[in-house]
Write a protein that holds these residues in place. Structure first.
Motif, mmCIF file in Angstrom:
data_model
loop_
_atom_site.group_PDB
_atom_site.id
_atom_site.type_symbol
_atom_site.label_atom_id
_atom_site.label_comp_id
_atom_site.label_asym_id
_atom_site.label_seq_id
_atom_site.Cartn_x
_atom_site.Cartn_y
_atom_site.Cartn_z
ATOM 1 N N GLY A 134 0.852 -1.255 0.206
ATOM 2 C CA GLY A 134 -0.015 -0.016 0.075
ATOM 3 C C GLY A 134 0.759 1.160 -0.044
ATOM 4 N N GLY A 135 0.227 2.277 -0.075
ATOM 5 C CA GLY A 135 0.905 3.587 -0.184
ATOM 6 C C GLY A 135 1.592 3.819 1.120
ATOM 7 N N SER A 136 1.158 3.183 2.308
ATOM 8 C CA SER A 136 2.050 3.269 3.612
ATOM 9 C C SER A 136 3.343 2.762 3.501
ATOM 10 C CB SER A 136 1.262 2.963 4.864
ATOM 11 O OG SER A 136 -0.030 3.422 4.938
ATOM 12 N N ASN A 157 5.614 4.696 1.014
ATOM 13 C CA ASN A 157 6.040 5.831 1.666
ATOM 14 C C ASN A 157 7.219 5.318 2.609
ATOM 15 O OD1 ASN A 157 4.371 7.798 0.218
ATOM 16 N ND2 ASN A 157 3.017 7.715 1.860
ATOM 17 N N HIS A 179 -0.377 13.063 3.904
ATOM 18 C CA HIS A 179 -1.167 11.962 4.205
ATOM 19 C C HIS A 179 -0.274 11.507 5.677
ATOM 20 C CE1 HIS A 179 -2.723 7.734 4.638
ATOM 21 N NE2 HIS A 179 -3.723 8.400 3.929
ATOM 22 N N SER A 204 0.192 8.719 6.958
ATOM 23 C CA SER A 204 1.263 7.682 6.710
ATOM 24 C C SER A 204 2.718 8.334 6.520
ATOM 25 C CB SER A 204 0.939 6.611 5.667
ATOM 26 O OG SER A 204 0.867 7.468 4.127
ATOM 27 N N THR A 213 2.359 15.951 -2.382
ATOM 28 C CA THR A 213 1.318 14.869 -2.570
ATOM 29 C C THR A 213 0.733 15.423 -3.810
ATOM 30 O OG1 THR A 213 0.888 15.127 -0.102
ATOM 31 C CG2 THR A 213 -0.772 14.335 -1.565
ATOM 32 N N GLY A 242 -2.535 14.800 -5.281
ATOM 33 C CA GLY A 242 -3.956 14.236 -5.174
ATOM 34 C C GLY A 242 -4.012 14.028 -3.574
ATOM 35 N N THR A 272 -5.750 13.373 -0.094
ATOM 36 C CA THR A 272 -6.722 12.138 -0.238
ATOM 37 C C THR A 272 -8.153 12.766 0.368
ATOM 38 O OG1 THR A 272 -5.011 11.119 1.132
ATOM 39 C CG2 THR A 272 -7.139 9.987 1.035
ATOM 40 N N ASP A 298 3.974 11.567 -3.179
ATOM 41 C CA ASP A 298 2.897 10.680 -2.875
ATOM 42 C C ASP A 298 1.563 10.555 -3.504
ATOM 43 O OD1 ASP A 298 1.064 9.047 -1.424
ATOM 44 O OD2 ASP A 298 1.144 9.943 0.573
ATOM 45 N N ALA A 330 -0.362 8.168 -3.984
ATOM 46 C CA ALA A 330 -1.216 6.825 -3.364
ATOM 47 C C ALA A 330 -2.673 7.073 -4.048
ATOM 48 C CB ALA A 330 -1.280 6.529 -2.038
ATOM 49 N N TYR A 331 -3.442 7.950 -3.860
ATOM 50 C CA TYR A 331 -4.589 8.103 -4.513
ATOM 51 C C TYR A 331 -4.720 8.781 -5.694
ATOM 52 C CZ TYR A 331 -8.657 11.316 -5.662
ATOM 53 O OH TYR A 331 -9.612 12.002 -6.427
ATOM 54 N N ASP A 385 -0.971 3.950 -5.723
ATOM 55 C CA ASP A 385 -1.983 2.634 -5.318
ATOM 56 C C ASP A 385 -2.766 2.120 -6.364
ATOM 57 O OD1 ASP A 385 -0.695 2.608 -2.622
ATOM 58 O OD2 ASP A 385 -2.758 3.287 -1.834
ATOM 59 N N HIS A 416 -4.665 -0.200 -6.390
ATOM 60 C CA HIS A 416 -5.969 -0.517 -5.457
ATOM 61 C C HIS A 416 -6.723 0.464 -5.119
ATOM 62 C CE1 HIS A 416 -3.715 -0.473 -1.196
ATOM 63 N NE2 HIS A 416 -4.252 0.662 -1.302
ATOM 64 N N LYS A 417 -6.246 1.695 -5.641
ATOM 65 C CA LYS A 417 -7.430 2.879 -5.219
ATOM 66 C C LYS A 417 -7.666 3.059 -6.659
ATOM 67 C CE LYS A 417 -5.663 4.939 -0.970
ATOM 68 N NZ LYS A 417 -4.866 5.944 -0.544
HETATM 69 C C1 LIG Z 1 -4.335 6.365 0.640
HETATM 70 C C2 LIG Z 1 -3.265 7.027 0.764
HETATM 71 C C3 LIG Z 1 -2.273 6.596 1.595
HETATM 72 C C4 LIG Z 1 -1.791 5.473 2.240
HETATM 73 O O1 LIG Z 1 -2.060 4.085 1.505
HETATM 74 P P1 LIG Z 1 -2.494 2.941 1.925
HETATM 75 O O2 LIG Z 1 -2.523 2.133 0.658
HETATM 76 O O3 LIG Z 1 -3.795 3.081 2.600
HETATM 77 O O4 LIG Z 1 -1.217 2.310 2.819
HETATM 78 C C5 LIG Z 1 -1.019 7.412 1.470
HETATM 79 N N1 LIG Z 1 -0.956 8.654 0.857
HETATM 80 C C6 LIG Z 1 -1.939 9.091 0.309
HETATM 81 C C7 LIG Z 1 -1.753 10.492 -0.398
HETATM 82 C C8 LIG Z 1 -3.413 8.243 0.367
HETATM 83 O O5 LIG Z 1 -4.197 8.796 -0.201
#
Ligand SMILES: *Cc1c(COP(=O)(O)O)cnc(C)c1O
Length: 454
Positions: free
Chosen positions: A141-143, A146, A178, A180, A226, A228, A230, A255, A257-258, A284, A286-287
């Motif tokens: 995942g994003g966490s 990162n 985020h 994380s 970042t 995007g 969250t 980052d 992730a989203y 991610d 998965h997002k």
């Molecule tokens: C969701 C998100 C994360 C964390 O990602 P996970 O897949 O939930 O671990 C980190 N940074 C941003 C900007 C996110 O939107």
């Protein structure tokens, strides 16, 4: 016993495949409900016993009790947090990955799987404009991404600057970064330099000003932009951050992730300009790239720096790093060892559908946010758009509502299965938020939800 446990049992296979076939055909996927602890523990009571149970009974228990107490992130009415909307092709191939017991650690063990995963990382790197040498691996995942990236940032800075292990280090972030990342900094013993945002967006000018006003700018070794946020889908001034990072010798981590998926959407691609200078980048799938949980792409501009930091030294692993086995080892690019080849479902789906389908599906989420903002302005005087959407998240308020009104409304909405929409915070106020992403979400569903706020 062991033998029978590992034997192919046609009845269980049919049961499970039938269940999966049915689940894949749900259209739309029902939202389902929050769990009731007592009911769940009652249903599970005594199940894990010495002799086992009939698989039909266990599956029925899962179907009737457990799965109903899981809110479906892939429902088109799931508009909270960040939803998940995997393609059928990706879901199906996730099962293939499980059936094949792929161990994704090393080239020695899984070259075929890693070659395919790397093809996807290459595609994403190209969209970001990263150089041909860029590479990395898929993590959970994003966490995890990162954390793995910022460890490399830390150790690279220590090494290049000749810093003592105890020297104070800081990484610049904003108040929109985020959680994380804050978590990561705690884990890796790096402080943050908190840079104020302008309109919730971190800019190069603000970073430069913060460094100039700081008493100890030499301790700052990196910056996180970042792509995007969250909460509201805001893309930082990546080009500006990259420029300041270059001038101050900072590691530039993005980052996404989203929002990183927006690289596939022509209508917003320009917002990401500057991402091509990133030292590391996380998105991610998965997002917003329609892969099942848990799948994050972690990419480094200079992957050999990550390899120097993350390669695990254990005598039983030496064989992975001999001259004969000098392929790409995903384990060398993050803090993990054992790893599911979780990039493969995305690879399969991309190969089947092509990138145009992905671009169209990402654009659909962006259009939903824009259309909902327009609808609120045109037809719902009691509602107010808090900020024009940039990507697929929309923050809006119901005039006159206090925090408890939003929470009560959100619970009602879920109880009636109209939508899963949880409130969020904005500048100290509780407000409503939509996170669009599922291409199956319709404006009729949105209207139905907005009508409950009249
Ligand atoms: C969701 C998100 C994360 C964390 O990602 P996970 O897949 O939930 O671990 C980190 N940074 C941003 C900007 C996110 O939107």
């Amino acid at each position: 016993m062991t033998q029978s446990m590992h034997r192919y049992d046609a009845r269980t296979v049919d049961l499970v495949f039938d269940y999966m076939r049915e689940r894949l055909q749900y259209d739309p996927v029902p939202l389902d409900h929050p769990g009731d602890g007592e009911r769940l523990s009652g249903a599970l009571d005594g199940l894990l016993n010495a002799v086992g149970n009939d698989p039909a009974d266990v599956l029925k228990l899962y179907d009737h009790e457990l799965s109903r107490a899981v809110i479906s992130a892939d429902s088109p009415r799931y508009l909270s947090f960040i939803p998940c909307a995997p393609t059928k092709a990706a879901l199906l191939f996730d099962m293939v990955v499980s059936c094949a017991s792929l161990q994704g650690i090393s080239w020695l063990e899984a070259a075929g799987a890693i070659a395919a995963e790397n093809q996807v990382l290459r595609l994403i790197s190209d969209r970001a404009g990263l150089p041909d040498t860029a590479g990395g691996c898929f993590v959970s995942g994003g966490s995890a991404g990162n954390l793995s990236a910022l460890v490399v940032a830390r150790d690279t800075a220590r090494h290049r600057r000749g810093l003592a292990p105890g020297a104070r280090l800081r990484i610049a972030v904003s108040d929109q970064t985020h959680s994380s990342v804050t978590n990561t900094l705690n884990i890796i013993g790096v402080d943050k330099l908190l840079v104020p945002t302008t309109g919730h967006r971190l800019t190069g000018a603000a970073l430069r000003a913060a460094l100039e006003a700081d008493g100890d700018p030499g301790s700052v070794i990196g910056v996180v932009g970042t792509a995007g946020t969250t909460n509201a889908g805001i893309v930082d001034d990546l080009a500006g951050l990259a420029e300041v990072a270059r001038a101050h010798d900072l590691w530039f981590h993005v980052d996404g992730a989203y929002g990183g998926a927006g690289l596939f959407a022509p209508s917003v691609r320009a917002k990401y300009d500057g991402i091509e200078h990133a030292d590391s980048f996380v998105v991610d799938p998965h997002k917003w790239l329609f892969a099942p949980f848990d799948c994050a792409a972690l990419i480094y501009r200079r992957p050999w720096l990550a390899k120097g930091v993350h390669t695990q030294d254990a005598s039983y692993l030496d064989v992975l790093h001999t001259d004969d086995n000098d392929g790409w080892n995903p384990t060398d690019y993050a803090y993990h060892l054992t790893r599911r080849a979780r990039g493969l479902p995305l690879w399969f789906s991309l190969a089947v559908h092509g990138t145009d389908a992905y671009s169209a599906a990402v654009e659909a989420g962006i259009a939903l946010a824009a259309d909902t903002a327009a609808l609120i302005r045109a037809e719902y005087p009691e509602l107010e758009v808090v900020r024009d959407p940039e990507l697929s998240c929309l923050v809006y308020r119901r005039r006159g509502w206090a925090a408890q009104d939003y929470y009560a409304w959100s619970q009602r909405l879920l109880a009636e299965q109209t939508g899963f929409v949880t409130p969020t915070g904005w500048e100290g106020e509780v407000v409503a938020r939509f996170a669009f992403l599922h291409p199956g979400t319709t404006m009729d569903m949105v209207r139905e939800i907005l009508d409950t706020m009249r």
